[in-house]
Scaffold this active site. Structure first.
Site: not given
Ligand code: NDP
Length: 286
Positions: A71, A107, A132, A134-136, A156-157, A161
């Site tokens: 991406k 997205d 959160g 992350g990317g989404a 966010n944890r 980030r």
């Molecule tokens: P990333 O890996 O980029 O980000 C993950 C995020 O989740 C981070 O903020 C991370 O926090 C947090 N996280 C993960 N595990 C934990 C935990 N145990 N405790 C606290 N925070 C946690 O992933 P994406 O953003 O790409 O994807 C996230 C979700 O979105 C996925 O489930 C994906 O399938 C879904 N998604 C759905 C879409 C849709 O159209 N419905 C489109 C795109 C994604 P930290 O920064 O602290 O690690």
């Protein structure tokens, strides 16, 4: 009329891609409209992305989806990036303009479309909490900022980030965006209108987990949404439902980002209901 057996091609490049259900949804839409278009789900390793894009150009492909891990890397191979995709810093969809490949990010747009059309929620002027960074989360936060939310709190944890994302989006959009580190149990502010789980917590096979959030303070009517689409009924949404709160699942966002992609590529109005049904069937939910 002379016969025309030529297919128009769209592809998804990623690694891994075997479990990506988007093709089933897009192919169902092509069939429903009688379009001789094909959606190919193609495994492309990171070091072959440049070649794959050259191949897409050579084949005259009409569009692409990009998924993990391409991406961000794809940006260097395109001719132009749409302003919101540039703000997000990632491209999940490519469309053609003549021979030029334009990077888009659907997205966050899919999320906003689902918010408006399925939940009747207009984000302008609203107070939103996004879990959160992350990317989404970034895609959703960017589109919410552009849509004119009054207040956006990102939780966010990982401190760094979250802080970096918020500082960057605030500087680039001028929106009111704040960051909070995730405490043991995040208590939802009473004045929040929308709470979004944009983390991967609850994603299959980890279906017994939910974000550590205390919903007791939520005002009646606060919308709770989850980006996790497998399973669509996450434990988090179940808890929100038990409290009588309205919910929006991740399947709606996935369908609506597909709807936007379909319309960018074909110029036709997407058969959203057909796409939703095909996606549910592909995920074994029908
Ligand atoms: P990333 O890996 O980029 O980000 C993950 C995020 O989740 C981070 O903020 C991370 O926090 C947090 N996280 C993960 N595990 C934990 C935990 N145990 N405790 C606290 N925070 C946690 O992933 P994406 O953003 O790409 O994807 C996230 C979700 O979105 C996925 O489930 C994906 O399938 C879904 N998604 C759905 C879409 C849709 O159209 N419905 C489109 C795109 C994604 P930290 O920064 O602290 O690690």
């Amino acid at each position: 009329m002379p016969a025309d057996f030529k297919a128009q091609l769209v592809a998804c490049f990623g690694q891994p891609v075997a479990e990506n259900p988007t093709g089933a949804m897009q192919e169902a839409a092509f069939r429903a409209l009688g379009l001789n278009w094909r959606y190919l789900t193609v495994e492309v390793p990171p070091e072959k992305l440049g070649d794959a894009i050259l191949g897409a150009r050579a084949f005259g492909m009409r569009g692409l989806n990009l998924t993990i891990p391409h991406k961000v890397a794809v940006i260097g191979h395109l001719d132009r990036i749409a302003p919101d995709a540039a703000l997000i810093g990632a491209v999940n969809t490519v469309r053609r303009e003549g021979d030029r490949l334009i990077g888009e990010n659907t997205d966050g747009k899919g999320f906003l479309r689902a918010l408006r059309s399925r939940a009747g929620f207009e984000p302008r002027g609203k107070r939103v909490v996004v879990l959160g960074a992350g990317g989404a989360a970034r895609a959703i936060a960017a589109e919410l900022a552009l849509a004119g939310v009054a207040d956006l709190l990102v939780v966010n944890r990982s401190l760094r980030r979250g802080q970096e994302m918020v500082a960057d989006l605030a500087a680039k959009t001028g929106a009111r965006i704040r960051f909070e580190a995730w405490p043991a149990a995040f208590v939802v502010p009473r004045d929040a209108d929308l709470l979004v789980n944009a983390t991967s917590i609850g994603l299959y096979p980890d279906v017994g987990s939910m974000p550590p959030v205390d919903l007791t303070g939520a005002r009646p009517g606060m919308l709770v949404s989850d980006v996790v689409f497998n399973p669509p009924e996450t434990l988090f949404l179940g808890r929100a439902r038990e409290r009588g709160l309205p919910v929006l699942d991740g399947l709606a966002m996935l369908v609506d980002q597909g709807v936007i992609g379909f319309e960018l590529w074909t110029g036709w109005r997407a058969p959203a209901a057909v796409m939703a049904e095909a996606l549910r069937a592909a995920l074994g939910l029908a």
